[in-house]
Design an enzyme around this catalytic site. Structure first.
Site, PDB file in Angstrom:
ATOM      1  N   ARG A   1       0.824  -1.215   0.000  1.00  0.00           N
ATOM      2  CA  ARG A   1       0.000   0.000   0.000  1.00  0.00           C
ATOM      3  C   ARG A   1       0.854   1.259   0.000  1.00  0.00           C
ATOM      4  O   ARG A   1       0.523   2.245  -0.654  1.00  0.00           O
ATOM      5  CB  ARG A   1      -0.926  -0.018   1.226  1.00  0.00           C
ATOM      6  CG  ARG A   1      -1.844   1.188   1.348  1.00  0.00           C
ATOM      7  CD  ARG A   1      -2.786   1.019   2.533  1.00  0.00           C
ATOM      8  NE  ARG A   1      -2.073   0.734   3.758  1.00  0.00           N
ATOM      9  CZ  ARG A   1      -1.531   1.672   4.538  1.00  0.00           C
ATOM     10  NH1 ARG A   1      -1.607   2.952   4.196  1.00  0.00           N
ATOM     11  NH2 ARG A   1      -0.921   1.342   5.663  1.00  0.00           N
ATOM     12  N   ARG A   2       1.986   1.229   0.705  1.00  0.00           N
ATOM     13  CA  ARG A   2       2.844   2.412   0.801  1.00  0.00           C
ATOM     14  C   ARG A   2       4.012   2.322  -0.178  1.00  0.00           C
ATOM     15  O   ARG A   2       4.772   1.343  -0.150  1.00  0.00           O
ATOM     16  CB  ARG A   2       3.356   2.564   2.232  1.00  0.00           C
ATOM     17  CG  ARG A   2       2.245   2.886   3.228  1.00  0.00           C
ATOM     18  CD  ARG A   2       2.774   3.059   4.650  1.00  0.00           C
ATOM     19  NE  ARG A   2       3.233   1.787   5.211  1.00  0.00           N
ATOM     20  CZ  ARG A   2       4.483   1.503   5.476  1.00  0.00           C
ATOM     21  NH1 ARG A   2       5.447   2.383   5.231  1.00  0.00           N
ATOM     22  NH2 ARG A   2       4.823   0.332   5.994  1.00  0.00           N
TER      23      ARG A   2
ATOM     24  N   ALA B   1       3.322 -17.028  10.202  1.00  0.00           N
ATOM     25  CA  ALA B   1       4.035 -16.423   9.085  1.00  0.00           C
ATOM     26  C   ALA B   1       5.549 -16.441   9.262  1.00  0.00           C
ATOM     27  O   ALA B   1       6.287 -16.713   8.308  1.00  0.00           O
ATOM     28  CB  ALA B   1       3.536 -14.996   8.877  1.00  0.00           C
TER      29      ALA B   1
ATOM     30  N   LYS C   1     -10.879 -20.202  15.069  1.00  0.00           N
ATOM     31  CA  LYS C   1      -9.743 -20.542  15.948  1.00  0.00           C
ATOM     32  C   LYS C   1      -9.050 -19.283  16.468  1.00  0.00           C
ATOM     33  O   LYS C   1      -8.444 -19.306  17.550  1.00  0.00           O
ATOM     34  CB  LYS C   1      -8.752 -21.458  15.228  1.00  0.00           C
ATOM     35  CG  LYS C   1      -8.187 -20.921  13.916  1.00  0.00           C
ATOM     36  CD  LYS C   1      -6.964 -20.053  14.089  1.00  0.00           C
ATOM     37  CE  LYS C   1      -6.547 -19.453  12.766  1.00  0.00           C
ATOM     38  NZ  LYS C   1      -5.350 -18.590  12.877  1.00  0.00           N
TER      39      LYS C   1
ATOM     40  N   ARG D   1      -0.442 -13.832  16.836  1.00  0.00           N
ATOM     41  CA  ARG D   1      -0.859 -12.495  17.269  1.00  0.00           C
ATOM     42  C   ARG D   1      -2.150 -12.541  18.080  1.00  0.00           C
ATOM     43  O   ARG D   1      -2.372 -11.711  18.954  1.00  0.00           O
ATOM     44  CB  ARG D   1      -1.002 -11.581  16.050  1.00  0.00           C
ATOM     45  CG  ARG D   1      -2.076 -11.974  15.075  1.00  0.00           C
ATOM     46  CD  ARG D   1      -2.012 -11.212  13.766  1.00  0.00           C
ATOM     47  NE  ARG D   1      -0.883 -11.621  12.953  1.00  0.00           N
ATOM     48  CZ  ARG D   1      -0.711 -11.236  11.696  1.00  0.00           C
ATOM     49  NH1 ARG D   1      -1.578 -10.419  11.128  1.00  0.00           N
ATOM     50  NH2 ARG D   1       0.328 -11.656  11.001  1.00  0.00           N
TER      51      ARG D   1
ATOM     52  N   GLU E   1      -6.988 -10.947  13.973  1.00  0.00           N
ATOM     53  CA  GLU E   1      -8.268 -11.126  13.281  1.00  0.00           C
ATOM     54  C   GLU E   1      -9.393 -11.534  14.225  1.00  0.00           C
ATOM     55  O   GLU E   1     -10.553 -11.215  13.994  1.00  0.00           O
ATOM     56  CB  GLU E   1      -8.123 -12.171  12.167  1.00  0.00           C
ATOM     57  CG  GLU E   1      -7.360 -11.693  10.935  1.00  0.00           C
ATOM     58  CD  GLU E   1      -8.219 -10.880   9.985  1.00  0.00           C
ATOM     59  OE1 GLU E   1      -9.310 -10.434  10.398  1.00  0.00           O
ATOM     60  OE2 GLU E   1      -7.794 -10.684   8.838  1.00  0.00           O
TER      61      GLU E   1
END
Length: 331
Positions: A32-33, A138, A189, A253, A279
């Site tokens: 995006r940047r 990840a 989950k 996370r 999420e």
């Protein structure tokens, strides 16, 4: 070799772009940047997420979505679930490309799974859509540690094509036609991992966390069956495998976010302190609403949603779950 566009330069998008590049594909990543795209091209690293991991020189980045997708045979959607619809409204996805969703969430307001959002908002036929899910931490994948995942699609040809495009000596993908089960497992989950994290943050031990994981799997399975999923899916990588990895690893996370909640920090404080998106925080309310619409009881999900909404404390979550009436285990 296939031409692949990975739309998103976050941790999971970067890791999967690396996998695709290792598999011999021509991969362009959209950031995006513009400054992030420039840094990836100059340093062959993602300084925002994996500054210590070298990326293949053949992996390039751009900040123009049309340029990223030009001629792509696969378009990989690596943005957070709640921004997917908006992004799809601006992205000119090639007419014949296979569209791959990496997001694990349920859309707020609609209760749609990510493949359904892709189909509805992007006008993409179901047989051109695939989902990648499973234990996808990840950083481990970016470090090329051995990993197994699931490629789900209603089209066997689509699933097989993506399986072949992402197969490497360190990344093994299995196909599965049960898109419903794979997506529900991946989304729900995250919420269970928040509950496990809260238990850890409160100082509780292995008995408590194992109980939450196990009963969480029961909730995922109940919801999946109500929506037409194959129960077998939840004993595989997209169900139990993803749940165990997300609930057990400090790299998760969602678990980490839950730990911080258990230690007394607020949702706003934790969100402001990280660029990573949990999420489960975004999707817990939509999963709760989806379950209510199908008359499915999800006590852990309901309690996590209450904590996120500020209606319940993490300690209160444990008390609420422990004080429920006794039932047979298979209830």
């Amino acid at each position: 070799m296939s031409r692949v566009a990975v739309m998103g330069a976050g941790s999971w998008g970067t890791a999967f772009a690396l996998v695709l590049s290792d598999a011999g594909n021509d991969v362009t990543m959209w950031a995006r940047r513009p400054e992030l795209a420039a840094a990836i091209n100059a340093e062959h690293r993602n300084p925002d997420y994996f500054p210590s991991i070298e990326l293949p020189e053949s992996l390039t980045a751009v900040s123009d979505p049309e340029q990223a997708m030009e001629g792509a045979e696969f378009v990989v959607l690596a943005v957070v679930s709640q921004s997917l619809r908006v992004n799809l409204s601006h992205w000119p996805i090639p007419a014949d490309a296979i569209v791959v969703s990496l997001a694990k969430g349920i859309e707020l307001g609609t209760g749609l799974r990510m493949s359904e959002v892709v189909s509805q908002a992007g006008g993409i036929a179901a047989e051109r859509i695939a989902v990648v899910t499973g234990p996808n931490l990840a950083r481990e994948i970016a470090e090329r540690q051995p990993s197994a995942s699931v490629v789900a699609s209603t089209s066997e040809a689509t699933a097989t094509a993506l399986q072949q495009a992402c197969h490497t000596p360190r990344f093994r993908a299995y196909t599965n036609p049960d898109v419903i089960g794979c997506e529900l497992g991946g989304a729900t989950k995250n919420v269970i991992a928040l509950a496990v994290g809260m238990a850890v943050g409160l100082g509780l031990g292995a008995n408590a966390t194992a109980s939450v994981i196990t009963r969480g799997l029961a909730e995922i399975t109940r919801l999946g069956q109500a929506l037409g999923a194959d129960p077998y899916t939840f004993s595989g990588l997209a169900g139990l495998g993803d749940l165990v990895a997300t609930c057990s690893s400090p790299l998760s996370r969602n678990r980490t976010f839950g730990e911080e909640l258990g230690r007394g920090r607020s949702v706003a404080e934790i969100t402001a302190s990280t660029r990573q998106v949990a999420e489960g925080v975004l999707s817990c309310a939509s999963i709760q609403a989806l379950a209510a619409a199908h008359d499915v009881e999800l006590p852990i999900v309901e309690s996590v949603a209450a904590v996120v909404a500020g209606e319940l404390t993490p300690a209160g979550l444990i008390t609420t779950l422990m004080s429920r009436s006794a039932k047979p285990e298979r209830y």
